[in-house]
Write an enzyme that holds these catalytic residues in place. Structure first.
Site, PDB file in Angstrom:
ATOM      1  N   GLU A   1       0.830  -1.202   0.000  1.00 16.07           N
ATOM      2  CA  GLU A   1       0.000   0.000   0.000  1.00 16.07           C
ATOM      3  C   GLU A   1       0.870   1.260   0.000  1.00 16.07           C
ATOM      4  O   GLU A   1       1.849   1.355   0.736  1.00 16.07           O
ATOM      5  CB  GLU A   1      -0.895  -0.008   1.249  1.00 16.07           C
ATOM      6  CG  GLU A   1      -1.812   1.189   1.387  1.00 16.07           C
ATOM      7  CD  GLU A   1      -2.558   1.196   2.714  1.00 16.07           C
ATOM      8  OE1 GLU A   1      -3.607   1.864   2.783  1.00 16.07           O
ATOM      9  OE2 GLU A   1      -2.101   0.548   3.676  1.00 16.07           O
TER      10      GLU A   1
ATOM     11  N   LYS B   1     -10.580   2.722  -1.355  1.00 15.37           N
ATOM     12  CA  LYS B   1     -10.643   2.039  -0.060  1.00 15.37           C
ATOM     13  C   LYS B   1     -11.925   2.365   0.686  1.00 15.37           C
ATOM     14  O   LYS B   1     -12.265   3.539   0.883  1.00 15.37           O
ATOM     15  CB  LYS B   1      -9.415   2.439   0.752  1.00 15.37           C
ATOM     16  CG  LYS B   1      -9.234   1.717   2.072  1.00 15.37           C
ATOM     17  CD  LYS B   1      -7.879   2.103   2.660  1.00 15.37           C
ATOM     18  CE  LYS B   1      -7.583   1.449   3.976  1.00 15.37           C
ATOM     19  NZ  LYS B   1      -6.222   1.776   4.462  1.00 15.37           N
TER      20      LYS B   1
ATOM     21  N   CYS C   1      -5.612  -2.682   2.786  1.00 14.34           N
ATOM     22  CA  CYS C   1      -5.215  -2.644   4.194  1.00 14.34           C
ATOM     23  C   CYS C   1      -6.390  -2.824   5.154  1.00 14.34           C
ATOM     24  O   CYS C   1      -6.835  -3.938   5.365  1.00 14.34           O
ATOM     25  CB  CYS C   1      -4.420  -1.383   4.472  1.00 14.34           C
ATOM     26  SG  CYS C   1      -3.367  -1.538   5.947  1.00 14.34           S
TER      27      CYS C   1
END
Length: 291
Positions: free
Chosen positions: A41, A114, A151
């Site tokens: 990431e 995300k 993540c």
């Protein structure tokens, strides 16, 4: 068979140095036979979310005219790779922690933003990122259908299940995770981190991989050590490959997607689902709300 590679690397303060390393390691992965290569990431920089500073918004760029995505597109085209690339996206007045899914033709098949944004000591992402608005995305590729979270997404079973319901055969998670500061308890989350994702692999009977960074990074007086431990798991939760806590390395594993499809169908997890009973999942307080 599909050959998947995971890159575990450290980052420094210079973007060009980080990009050069990432491009080199992707080439190395391709030389090892990889068809899909996963990088960590936000690998272009130090993990700036340790601190809240306005000047780090300068790292964000729109997809159109992006300063480094075209380099990865060119590399994907040259090496016939699928490259999910994490980057800090600016879209109008919004900012996202995003991932561009680059296909072997060098084109961006789509951008995932995300969905779950953390906010805590050492991980001040809500200061920088809007919650993603793309929904979960599964991308058909010549090497299988690829789903990606980013993540913090990897802790949520709803994310993994949604991606597999959309057709994903491989779940990929670029990651930046490491030590927790004293105010957050100073715990070591490495085992928890792996276990929850291995649970996703088993519950959804699909392949899964996570790419983490390594090394100690200092940002605005804050220090964090990233624990690596990147891994690839099969659809039964077995680790096919695992990195240590400190080394920069490339993991490679072969994925038998057809075998996994048969096993998934025969095991019955998806046959026996009861979505009519899952209303509480669509609420924040557990009380099903009907129109």
């Amino acid at each position: 068979m599909t050959r998947l590679a995971v890159v575990q690397m450290s980052m420094g303060p210079e973007r060009e140095t980080n990009l050069a390393k990432a491009l080199r390691m992707v080439r190395e992965a391709a030389a090892m036979g990889a068809q899909i290569v996963l990088l960590p990431e936000l690998f272009e920089s130090l993990y700036f979310c340790q601190a809240e500073r306005e000047h780090y918004f300068g790292l964000a760029h729109p997809v159109e005219g992006h300063p480094f995505l075209p380099r990865f597109q060119q590399l994907a085209r040259e090496l016939r790779l699928v490259l999910p690339v994490s980057f800090f996206e600016r879209a109008g007045q919004a900012h996202y922690n995003s991932l561009a899914m680059i296909g072997p033709d060098g084109e961006i098949a789509g951008v995932y933003r995300k969905s779950h944004i953390p906010d805590g000591p050492g991980y001040e992402e809500k200061y920088y990122f809007n919650p993603g608005d793309t929904g979960f995305l599964a991308f058909p590729t010549p090497y299988g259908v690829v789903g990606a979270g980013i993540c913090w997404d990897q802790w949520y079973p709803e994310c993994a299940r949604s991606l597999v319901l959309l057709g994903a055969e491989v779940l990929l998670y670029p990651t930046a995770i490491g030590s927790e500061p004293p105010e957050a308890g100073g715990i070591d989350t490495k085992e928890m981190w792996q276990r929850v994702m291995i649970g996703h692999a088993v519950a959804n009977l699909c392949y899964l991989a996570a790419a983490n960074r390594v090394g100690t990074e200092e940002v605005e007086g804050h220090t964090q050590t990233y624990y690596g431990s990147s891994f690839i798991a099969d659809y039964m939760g077995n680790k096919l490959a695992e990195a240590g806590r400190e080394e920069e390395t490339i993991l490679v594993a072969e994925l038998d997607l057809e075998e996994a499809r048969r096993f998934r169908a025969g095991f019955g997890f998806f046959r026996d689902r009861r979505p009519d009973l899952y209303g509480p999942l669509l609420t924040l307080d557990g009380k099903t709300r009907r129109a």
